[in-house]
Design a protein around this motif. Structure first.
Motif, PDB file in Angstrom:
ATOM      1  N   ARG A   1     -20.015 -22.208 -45.109  1.00  0.00           N
ATOM      2  CA  ARG A   1     -20.318 -20.816 -45.449  1.00  0.00           C
ATOM      3  C   ARG A   1     -21.815 -20.512 -45.320  1.00  0.00           C
ATOM      4  N   PRO A   2     -22.408 -20.740 -44.126  1.00  0.00           N
ATOM      5  CA  PRO A   2     -23.841 -20.492 -43.937  1.00  0.00           C
ATOM      6  C   PRO A   2     -24.145 -19.002 -43.958  1.00  0.00           C
ATOM      7  N   ALA A   3     -25.379 -18.674 -44.299  1.00  0.00           N
ATOM      8  CA  ALA A   3     -25.810 -17.271 -44.291  1.00  0.00           C
ATOM      9  C   ALA A   3     -26.016 -16.766 -42.875  1.00  0.00           C
ATOM     10  N   ILE A   4     -26.315 -17.696 -41.939  1.00  0.00           N
ATOM     11  CA  ILE A   4     -26.670 -17.316 -40.570  1.00  0.00           C
ATOM     12  C   ILE A   4     -25.877 -18.153 -39.583  1.00  0.00           C
ATOM     13  N   LEU A   5     -25.348 -17.500 -38.559  1.00  0.00           N
ATOM     14  CA  LEU A   5     -24.638 -18.193 -37.494  1.00  0.00           C
ATOM     15  C   LEU A   5     -25.352 -17.925 -36.178  1.00  0.00           C
ATOM     16  N   PHE A   6     -25.718 -19.001 -35.468  1.00  0.00           N
ATOM     17  CA  PHE A   6     -26.320 -18.909 -34.148  1.00  0.00           C
ATOM     18  C   PHE A   6     -25.285 -19.351 -33.117  1.00  0.00           C
ATOM     19  N   ALA A   7     -25.129 -18.571 -32.051  1.00  0.00           N
ATOM     20  CA  ALA A   7     -24.136 -18.890 -31.024  1.00  0.00           C
ATOM     21  C   ALA A   7     -24.770 -18.760 -29.650  1.00  0.00           C
ATOM     22  N   ASP A   8     -24.772 -19.855 -28.886  1.00  0.00           N
ATOM     23  CA  ASP A   8     -25.372 -19.874 -27.557  1.00  0.00           C
ATOM     24  C   ASP A   8     -24.259 -19.815 -26.511  1.00  0.00           C
ATOM     25  N   GLU A   9     -24.077 -18.633 -25.898  1.00  0.00           N
ATOM     26  CA  GLU A   9     -23.021 -18.402 -24.907  1.00  0.00           C
ATOM     27  C   GLU A   9     -21.663 -18.894 -25.422  1.00  0.00           C
ATOM     28  N   PRO A  10     -21.198 -18.387 -26.570  1.00  0.00           N
ATOM     29  CA  PRO A  10     -19.982 -18.930 -27.194  1.00  0.00           C
ATOM     30  C   PRO A  10     -18.712 -18.729 -26.379  1.00  0.00           C
ATOM     31  N   THR A  11     -18.710 -17.802 -25.420  1.00  0.00           N
ATOM     32  CA  THR A  11     -17.523 -17.591 -24.581  1.00  0.00           C
ATOM     33  C   THR A  11     -17.782 -17.973 -23.130  1.00  0.00           C
ATOM     34  N   GLY A  12     -18.916 -18.593 -22.858  1.00  0.00           N
ATOM     35  CA  GLY A  12     -19.332 -18.856 -21.484  1.00  0.00           C
ATOM     36  C   GLY A  12     -18.431 -19.793 -20.717  1.00  0.00           C
ATOM     37  N   ASN A  13     -17.733 -20.721 -21.394  1.00  0.00           N
ATOM     38  CA  ASN A  13     -16.868 -21.689 -20.722  1.00  0.00           C
ATOM     39  C   ASN A  13     -15.397 -21.327 -20.813  1.00  0.00           C
ATOM     40  N   LEU A  14     -15.104 -20.075 -21.192  1.00  0.00           N
ATOM     41  CA  LEU A  14     -13.723 -19.671 -21.422  1.00  0.00           C
ATOM     42  C   LEU A  14     -13.294 -18.598 -20.426  1.00  0.00           C
ATOM     43  N   ASP A  15     -11.996 -18.523 -20.157  1.00  0.00           N
ATOM     44  CA  ASP A  15     -11.499 -17.442 -19.318  1.00  0.00           C
ATOM     45  C   ASP A  15     -11.597 -16.124 -20.082  1.00  0.00           C
ATOM     46  N   GLU A  16     -11.426 -15.016 -19.385  1.00  0.00           N
ATOM     47  CA  GLU A  16     -11.690 -13.709 -19.984  1.00  0.00           C
ATOM     48  C   GLU A  16     -10.823 -13.440 -21.210  1.00  0.00           C
ATOM     49  N   ALA A  17      -9.530 -13.711 -21.114  1.00  0.00           N
ATOM     50  CA  ALA A  17      -8.628 -13.429 -22.233  1.00  0.00           C
ATOM     51  C   ALA A  17      -8.967 -14.293 -23.443  1.00  0.00           C
ATOM     52  N   THR A  18      -9.207 -15.572 -23.208  1.00  0.00           N
ATOM     53  CA  THR A  18      -9.551 -16.471 -24.312  1.00  0.00           C
ATOM     54  C   THR A  18     -10.900 -16.093 -24.896  1.00  0.00           C
ATOM     55  N   GLY A  19     -11.830 -15.688 -24.029  1.00  0.00           N
ATOM     56  CA  GLY A  19     -13.144 -15.262 -24.502  1.00  0.00           C
ATOM     57  C   GLY A  19     -13.046 -14.082 -25.442  1.00  0.00           C
ATOM     58  N   HIS A  20     -12.177 -13.125 -25.127  1.00  0.00           N
ATOM     59  CA  HIS A  20     -11.973 -11.965 -26.005  1.00  0.00           C
ATOM     60  C   HIS A  20     -11.424 -12.405 -27.367  1.00  0.00           C
ATOM     61  N   GLU A  21     -10.484 -13.349 -27.353  1.00  0.00           N
ATOM     62  CA  GLU A  21      -9.900 -13.843 -28.600  1.00  0.00           C
ATOM     63  C   GLU A  21     -10.970 -14.509 -29.464  1.00  0.00           C
ATOM     64  N   ILE A  22     -11.805 -15.323 -28.838  1.00  0.00           N
ATOM     65  CA  ILE A  22     -12.865 -16.015 -29.568  1.00  0.00           C
ATOM     66  C   ILE A  22     -13.879 -15.015 -30.115  1.00  0.00           C
ATOM     67  N   ALA A  23     -14.228 -14.001 -29.313  1.00  0.00           N
ATOM     68  CA  ALA A  23     -15.166 -12.976 -29.767  1.00  0.00           C
ATOM     69  C   ALA A  23     -14.589 -12.217 -30.957  1.00  0.00           C
ATOM     70  N   ASP A  24     -13.317 -11.864 -30.874  1.00  0.00           N
ATOM     71  CA  ASP A  24     -12.674 -11.172 -31.995  1.00  0.00           C
ATOM     72  C   ASP A  24     -12.761 -12.003 -33.266  1.00  0.00           C
ATOM     73  N   LEU A  25     -12.460 -13.283 -33.141  1.00  0.00           N
ATOM     74  CA  LEU A  25     -12.513 -14.189 -34.291  1.00  0.00           C
ATOM     75  C   LEU A  25     -13.918 -14.275 -34.855  1.00  0.00           C
TER      76      LEU A  25
END
Length: 243
Positions: free
Chosen positions: A168-192
């Motif tokens: 439960r950190p106060a800050i989350l850093f994400a470096d290209e979190p959907t960069g290795n995923l296909d478009e549909a999966t990337g959308h799911e991960i972004a939503d989450l």
């Protein structure tokens, strides 16, 4: 534009005239040049710009994974320059979660074990119980005993998100979190990612080349050749003054 942000800001992340060069000798390259920036608690910010502009390096300095040459980096009220390596590790364990493009899961550990690692390092006796709860929240309650090699890319990134958020950190850093995923999966991960951060009030700073992903953030910070675009930097200073 002011080179430093004013004192008294309640920003959860505050950079003042940060400079950083990497490499040595003739190969040494100036990556960040007098970067000043403030990020409010609970805000989502996208760092955007061309490849090699310094986006990921800027994120790593905020996360305490790169030490700056000049300037000040203050995160969650702590001056990172005042901490030694052990102190930085403890600080990250308490305050920061990090998600990488390449997942960075430990291959010989199950999903459950991967997520439990940060809590085990912190000495939490309920590490596996909390890890199981976090995996269930990201939709992987049925995959806890699987190893990374048995998981799809999207599932591996869900494990990585669970690991980053389990403390439960106060800050989350994400470096290209959907960069290795296909478009549909990337959308799911972004939503989450956005739903979880909004629910918990977590500050989110992400690096992305995806305009759609950047557009979901409260603010975009554009970086070119290690410098924040003047309009974005001025806005950051103005936000700090307004706090």
């Amino acid at each position: 534009m002011a080179d430093t942000l004013p004192n008294g800001s309640d920003a959860v992340i505050q950079l003042s005239s940060v400079e950083l060069a990497l490499g040595s000798g003739a190969a040494r390259v100036q990556i960040l040049k007098k970067v000043s920036l403030a990020v409010d608690g609970g805000e989502s910010v996208a760092l955007v710009g061309p490849s090699g502009s310094g986006k990921s390096t800027l994120l790593m300095t905020m996360a305490g994974l790169e030490r700056v040459d000049k300037g000040r980096v203050e995160v969650a009220g702590t001056n990172l320059a005042a901490l030694d390596e052990d102190g930085l590790a403890r600080f990250r364990g308490l305050n920061v979660g990090i998600i990488f493009q390449s997942f960075h899961l430990i291959p010989n550990m199950t999903a459950l074990e991967n997520v439990a690692v940060p809590l085990e390092l912190a000495g939490r006796r309920d590490a596996f119980e909390r890890a199981a709860e976090e995996l269930a929240l990201v939709g992987l309650g049925h995959r806890m005993e699987h190893y990374p090699s048995a998981l799809s890319g999207g599932e591996q990134q869900r494990v990585a998100i669970a690991r980053a958020l389990v403390a439960r950190p106060a800050i989350l850093f994400a470096d290209e979190p959907t960069g290795n995923l296909d478009e549909a999966t990337g959308h799911e991960i972004a939503d989450l990612l956005f739903a979880t951060c909004a629910e918990r009030g977590t500050t989110l700073v992400l690096v992305t080349h995806d305009n759609g992903l950047a557009g979901r953030c409260d603010r975009r910070i554009r970086i070119h050749s290690g410098v924040i675009d003047a309009g974005d930097a001025t806005a950051a200073v103005a936000r700090s003054v307004a706090v």
